[in-house]
Design a protein around this motif. Sequence first.
Motif, PDB file in Angstrom:
ATOM      1  N   SER A   8       0.827  -1.190   0.000  1.00  0.00           N
ATOM      2  CA  SER A   8       0.000   0.000   0.000  1.00  0.00           C
ATOM      3  C   SER A   8       0.869   1.251   0.000  1.00  0.00           C
ATOM      4  CB  SER A   8      -0.899  -0.046   1.234  1.00  0.00           C
ATOM      5  OG  SER A   8      -1.947   0.848   1.101  1.00  0.00           O
ATOM      6  N   ALA A   9       0.536   2.185  -0.865  1.00  0.00           N
ATOM      7  CA  ALA A   9       1.360   3.370  -1.066  1.00  0.00           C
ATOM      8  C   ALA A   9       0.705   4.598  -0.464  1.00  0.00           C
ATOM      9  CB  ALA A   9       1.590   3.599  -2.558  1.00  0.00           C
ATOM     10  N   GLY A  10       1.517   5.436   0.180  1.00  0.00           N
ATOM     11  CA  GLY A  10       1.023   6.689   0.738  1.00  0.00           C
ATOM     12  C   GLY A  10       1.804   7.862   0.177  1.00  0.00           C
ATOM     13  N   ARG A  11       1.570   9.004   0.788  1.00  0.00           N
ATOM     14  CA  ARG A  11       2.172  10.228   0.278  1.00  0.00           C
ATOM     15  C   ARG A  11       3.690  10.250   0.408  1.00  0.00           C
ATOM     16  NH1 ARG A  11      -1.717  15.214   1.262  1.00  0.00           N
ATOM     17  NH2 ARG A  11      -1.126  14.837   3.402  1.00  0.00           N
ATOM     18  N   GLY A  12       4.254   9.284   1.112  1.00  0.00           N
ATOM     19  CA  GLY A  12       5.703   9.155   1.124  1.00  0.00           C
ATOM     20  C   GLY A  12       6.255   8.805  -0.248  1.00  0.00           C
ATOM     21  N   VAL A  13       5.404   8.323  -1.134  1.00  0.00           N
ATOM     22  CA  VAL A  13       5.802   8.080  -2.525  1.00  0.00           C
ATOM     23  C   VAL A  13       5.735   9.422  -3.250  1.00  0.00           C
ATOM     24  CG1 VAL A  13       5.212   6.883  -4.670  1.00  0.00           C
ATOM     25  CG2 VAL A  13       4.939   5.716  -2.467  1.00  0.00           C
ATOM     26  N   LYS A  14       6.877   9.822  -3.819  1.00  0.00           N
ATOM     27  CA  LYS A  14       6.968  11.207  -4.292  1.00  0.00           C
ATOM     28  C   LYS A  14       6.403  11.421  -5.695  1.00  0.00           C
ATOM     29  CE  LYS A  14       8.930  12.701  -0.555  1.00  0.00           C
ATOM     30  NZ  LYS A  14       8.316  11.672   0.293  1.00  0.00           N
ATOM     31  N   LYS A  15       6.567  10.431  -6.575  1.00  0.00           N
ATOM     32  CA  LYS A  15       6.111  10.608  -7.959  1.00  0.00           C
ATOM     33  C   LYS A  15       5.317   9.385  -8.393  1.00  0.00           C
ATOM     34  CE  LYS A  15      10.110  11.018 -10.121  1.00  0.00           C
ATOM     35  NZ  LYS A  15      11.110  10.719  -9.079  1.00  0.00           N
ATOM     36  N   MET A  16       4.434   9.596  -9.332  1.00  0.00           N
ATOM     37  CA  MET A  16       3.613   8.497  -9.828  1.00  0.00           C
ATOM     38  C   MET A  16       4.489   7.355 -10.360  1.00  0.00           C
ATOM     39  SD  MET A  16       0.501   8.692 -12.517  1.00  0.00           S
ATOM     40  CE  MET A  16      -0.376   7.225 -13.026  1.00  0.00           C
ATOM     41  N   GLU A  17       5.571   7.705 -11.060  1.00  0.00           N
ATOM     42  CA  GLU A  17       6.451   6.667 -11.628  1.00  0.00           C
ATOM     43  C   GLU A  17       7.012   5.753 -10.538  1.00  0.00           C
ATOM     44  OE1 GLU A  17       5.864   9.906 -12.828  1.00  0.00           O
ATOM     45  OE2 GLU A  17       7.999  10.377 -12.931  1.00  0.00           O
ATOM     46  N   ASP A  18       7.191   6.335  -9.341  1.00  0.00           N
ATOM     47  CA  ASP A  18       7.810   5.551  -8.271  1.00  0.00           C
ATOM     48  C   ASP A  18       6.923   4.393  -7.821  1.00  0.00           C
ATOM     49  OD1 ASP A  18       9.737   7.445  -8.527  1.00  0.00           O
ATOM     50  OD2 ASP A  18       9.218   8.536  -6.690  1.00  0.00           O
ATOM     51  N   LEU A  19       5.657   4.454  -8.195  1.00  0.00           N
ATOM     52  CA  LEU A  19       4.765   3.354  -7.834  1.00  0.00           C
ATOM     53  C   LEU A  19       5.231   2.047  -8.474  1.00  0.00           C
ATOM     54  CD1 LEU A  19       1.234   5.003  -8.051  1.00  0.00           C
ATOM     55  CD2 LEU A  19       2.432   4.232  -6.001  1.00  0.00           C
ATOM     56  N   GLN A  20       5.978   2.171  -9.586  1.00  0.00           N
ATOM     57  CA  GLN A  20       6.478   0.966 -10.252  1.00  0.00           C
ATOM     58  C   GLN A  20       7.363   0.137  -9.321  1.00  0.00           C
ATOM     59  OE1 GLN A  20       8.260   2.467 -13.819  1.00  0.00           O
ATOM     60  NE2 GLN A  20       6.270   3.107 -14.654  1.00  0.00           N
ATOM     61  N   LEU A  21       8.062   0.851  -8.466  1.00  0.00           N
ATOM     62  CA  LEU A  21       8.909   0.173  -7.483  1.00  0.00           C
ATOM     63  C   LEU A  21       8.040  -0.721  -6.587  1.00  0.00           C
ATOM     64  CD1 LEU A  21      11.935   0.463  -6.709  1.00  0.00           C
ATOM     65  CD2 LEU A  21      11.235   2.152  -5.013  1.00  0.00           C
ATOM     66  N   LEU A  22       6.952  -0.158  -6.102  1.00  0.00           N
ATOM     67  CA  LEU A  22       6.064  -0.914  -5.215  1.00  0.00           C
ATOM     68  C   LEU A  22       5.350  -2.032  -5.983  1.00  0.00           C
ATOM     69  CD1 LEU A  22       4.494   1.808  -2.917  1.00  0.00           C
ATOM     70  CD2 LEU A  22       6.737   0.766  -2.875  1.00  0.00           C
ATOM     71  N   GLU A  23       5.008  -1.730  -7.226  1.00  0.00           N
ATOM     72  CA  GLU A  23       4.362  -2.728  -8.082  1.00  0.00           C
ATOM     73  C   GLU A  23       5.283  -3.945  -8.240  1.00  0.00           C
ATOM     74  OE1 GLU A  23       1.239  -1.938 -10.301  1.00  0.00           O
ATOM     75  OE2 GLU A  23       1.311  -4.090  -9.905  1.00  0.00           O
ATOM     76  N   LYS A  24       6.568  -3.661  -8.353  1.00  0.00           N
ATOM     77  CA  LYS A  24       7.539  -4.742  -8.526  1.00  0.00           C
ATOM     78  C   LYS A  24       7.566  -5.627  -7.272  1.00  0.00           C
ATOM     79  CE  LYS A  24      12.166  -5.518 -10.273  1.00  0.00           C
ATOM     80  NZ  LYS A  24      13.482  -4.937 -10.540  1.00  0.00           N
ATOM     81  N   LEU A  25       7.579  -4.975  -6.121  1.00  0.00           N
ATOM     82  CA  LEU A  25       7.561  -5.736  -4.872  1.00  0.00           C
ATOM     83  C   LEU A  25       6.270  -6.547  -4.770  1.00  0.00           C
ATOM     84  CD1 LEU A  25       8.854  -6.390  -2.143  1.00  0.00           C
ATOM     85  CD2 LEU A  25       7.694  -4.383  -1.185  1.00  0.00           C
ATOM     86  N   ALA A  26       5.168  -5.921  -5.167  1.00  0.00           N
ATOM     87  CA  ALA A  26       3.877  -6.615  -5.127  1.00  0.00           C
ATOM     88  C   ALA A  26       3.919  -7.878  -5.983  1.00  0.00           C
ATOM     89  CB  ALA A  26       2.771  -5.679  -5.612  1.00  0.00           C
ATOM     90  N   LYS A  27       4.468  -7.766  -7.183  1.00  0.00           N
ATOM     91  CA  LYS A  27       4.558  -8.921  -8.091  1.00  0.00           C
ATOM     92  C   LYS A  27       5.358 -10.039  -7.452  1.00  0.00           C
ATOM     93  CE  LYS A  27       3.261  -7.728 -12.633  1.00  0.00           C
ATOM     94  NZ  LYS A  27       3.621  -6.311 -12.953  1.00  0.00           N
ATOM     95  N   LEU A  28       6.496  -9.661  -6.864  1.00  0.00           N
ATOM     96  CA  LEU A  28       7.379 -10.676  -6.277  1.00  0.00           C
ATOM     97  C   LEU A  28       6.693 -11.421  -5.139  1.00  0.00           C
ATOM     98  CD1 LEU A  28      10.738  -8.700  -6.250  1.00  0.00           C
ATOM     99  CD2 LEU A  28      10.333 -10.878  -7.424  1.00  0.00           C
TER     100      LEU A  28
END
Lengths: 279, 333
Positions: B214-234
């Motif tokens: 789950s992502a909050g405002r600590g994520v600075k840019k929309m593109e950075d969500l890809q990082l979390l998406e990657k973790l989610a996939k794994l």
Amino acid sequence: MTAAGIASVPSILVCVKFVPDPAQLQAEPLTGRPDLKRSPFRISTFDENAIEAALQLAAEHGGRAVAMSLCAQLPPKDVVLKALAMGVAAVYLVKDEERLARDPLRVATVLAATARTIAARESLAQWDLVICGEASADEYNQQVGPRLAAALNLPAITYATGLTLLNGVLRAERAIEDRSETLEVNVPALVTVGTEINTARMPTVLQIMGAGRKPMVELTLAELTGLDIDQLKAFPAVEVLDVFSPPSARKQVTIKGESADEIAAELLRRLGTDGEVTL
Amino acid sequence: MATHQNGGSGGVLLFSENPETVGELLTLGRELASRLHRPLIVAAVGRNAQALLDEGLARGADEVLAVRDSQGDGIVPDESIATALCEAIRASAPAVVLVGATRTGAELAARTAQMLQIPCASSCVALEMDDAGNLSVDRRVYGGRFVSRQLLNIAPRMVTVPPKRFPRAEKVSELHGSIQELQVELPAPRIKTMSVNPRSHSQVDISKAEVIISAGRGVKKMEDLQLLEKLAKLLGGVLAGSRPLTGDVDWLPVDRRIGLSGQTVKPNLYIACGISGQIEHIVGMKGARTVVAINNDAKAPIHGEADYSVIGDLYEVVPALIQACEKAMGKVG
Ligand SMILES: Cc1cc2nc3c(=O)[nH]c(=O)nc-3n(C[C@H](O)[C@H](O)[C@H](O)COP(=O)(O)OP(=O)(O)OC[C@H]3O[C@@H](n4cnc5c(N)ncnc54)[C@H](O)[C@@H]3O)c2cc1C
Ligand SMILES: Nc1ncnc2c1ncn2[C@@H]1O[C@H](COP(=O)(O)O)[C@@H](O)[C@H]1O
């Protein structure tokens, strides 16, 4: 004030609820019930956005924004001053010490009478725009806005994310789960808003100091024109049986390490032991 | 040709503008109607009237009340639907009215209840009926930190229920429900719809996910969500977020919002990245079995709601986690 729906200088009424701040409210250790006596108050979150939306429209059209609040007990003065300091021209506080208006049916009924009473005091034929929060931060009913619209026989645009006013026509952007909409309605109308619509201004110290001179008017239920207090008492009610906090028990372990890699490895190890992660 | 004109049905009337939610309300409605030994009625009105009618009959309603505009037009504006619902409630005189607590449902329920001068309990997360037919409900208050238990003891007992709270009722093998028509007169609509744009929605249902990042405002840019998406996939999970990311900015579809104004989830593992842990968020993820918080502020309330806390920068911790996962899976050295 309007003649035949042409709002050159719009009159705007904002519904503001003063609530115990949910972020600071604690449970009483013995009963698990909310410790309302010790909780600081605040303007209900979305009502700050409602004030902001009203002020922006008023500034653009040279209109006036006034706030009304129905309170079982008067909120601390500094919280009311904040609304004034943000820029509303006056705050009307309706005292309901007997707590006759304890559910959205009654709150909306009283607020409708309040809206009419204040309009008369402000020498207005009607409010061009009434703005509410989409939900109150303490009760989260999502009811009072649309109910007030029904009680005042106004069209309601809920969950507005943008508002413009032109020649008596209110144009609103609105977002619901599966779609966004652009709607138009002739004023008078009521809208409800959440955090999406704007960022509410934070008044400066100077503004708060200056706000003490603005009118803070107290009213009682008996002073509201057209309010039938016996009817209010006779409405079917929802009875609150209990308010309690569901228990929460988390391990609350802080994962420490010399580096991010160490921390990550330790976290994965723990999650593996708990059976939450199998890689 | 209204139904039950004499005496009323005393049953359960339900409405949602969303056919899937009607299916869920039928599950709850059937339980209540059986206790009352009274009919279960679906109000079919609005843009999706035909789909609501079909869903009602297919999933076991005893009756569908098809509300029609006496002018012959469809009943589309919300204000008209509220008027139609008032008439449906007057005509069927139910003991209980259930409405799906979508944004549209919340507005319709409130407006309808005010026109009928009756109370309504919103977003009830639990309901219990006693033998006398009184309904006690649990609602979340004060941002969700507390539960308020309330009693509705006068018919019609109107409540709204969040979508996805109950499983969808099974399809019945043999249709037994009847269709009743109700003609209503509607006031001229006052609100004009100028344009409608569909909002993006997800292919996945986060309320059923076993792992949620789950992502909050600590994520600075929309593109950075890809990082979390990657973790989610794994981890075999899905991405969700706090209100700011799913509303103030539309980085994630609103159906991925967790919390008071979003969904309630109960995954096995919930990893909150850059989420402060305000009570309105917590209430949506309280049901998670294990909670991990990654937040660089040691004082953030999320740490008090976590089993495992990492006090650190998500931009360092998440990549390290991704690497550790890949390593464990034998992908990297
Ligand atoms: C009636 C009502 C209903 C609401 N409904 C919901 C709801 O359904 N869902 C919801 O989520 N909210 C809801 N809210 C809003 C809620 O009160 C909070 O404002 C919201 O949850 C905050 O989102 P956030 O944690 O993403 O942002 P913030 O509160 O801004 O927190 C961001 C966090 O990220 C941390 N951070 C910053 N940078 C980093 C970094 N590099 N690494 C790690 N951490 C970092 C910060 O320390 C901070 O704690 C509601 C509010 C109200 C009043
Ligand atoms: N006691 C009150 N006084 C003034 N406005 C209120 C009051 N209660 C609710 N409102 C308004 O109605 C909105 C929705 O409240 P609720 O229906 O309780 O979720 C709030 O955001 C306020 O704008």
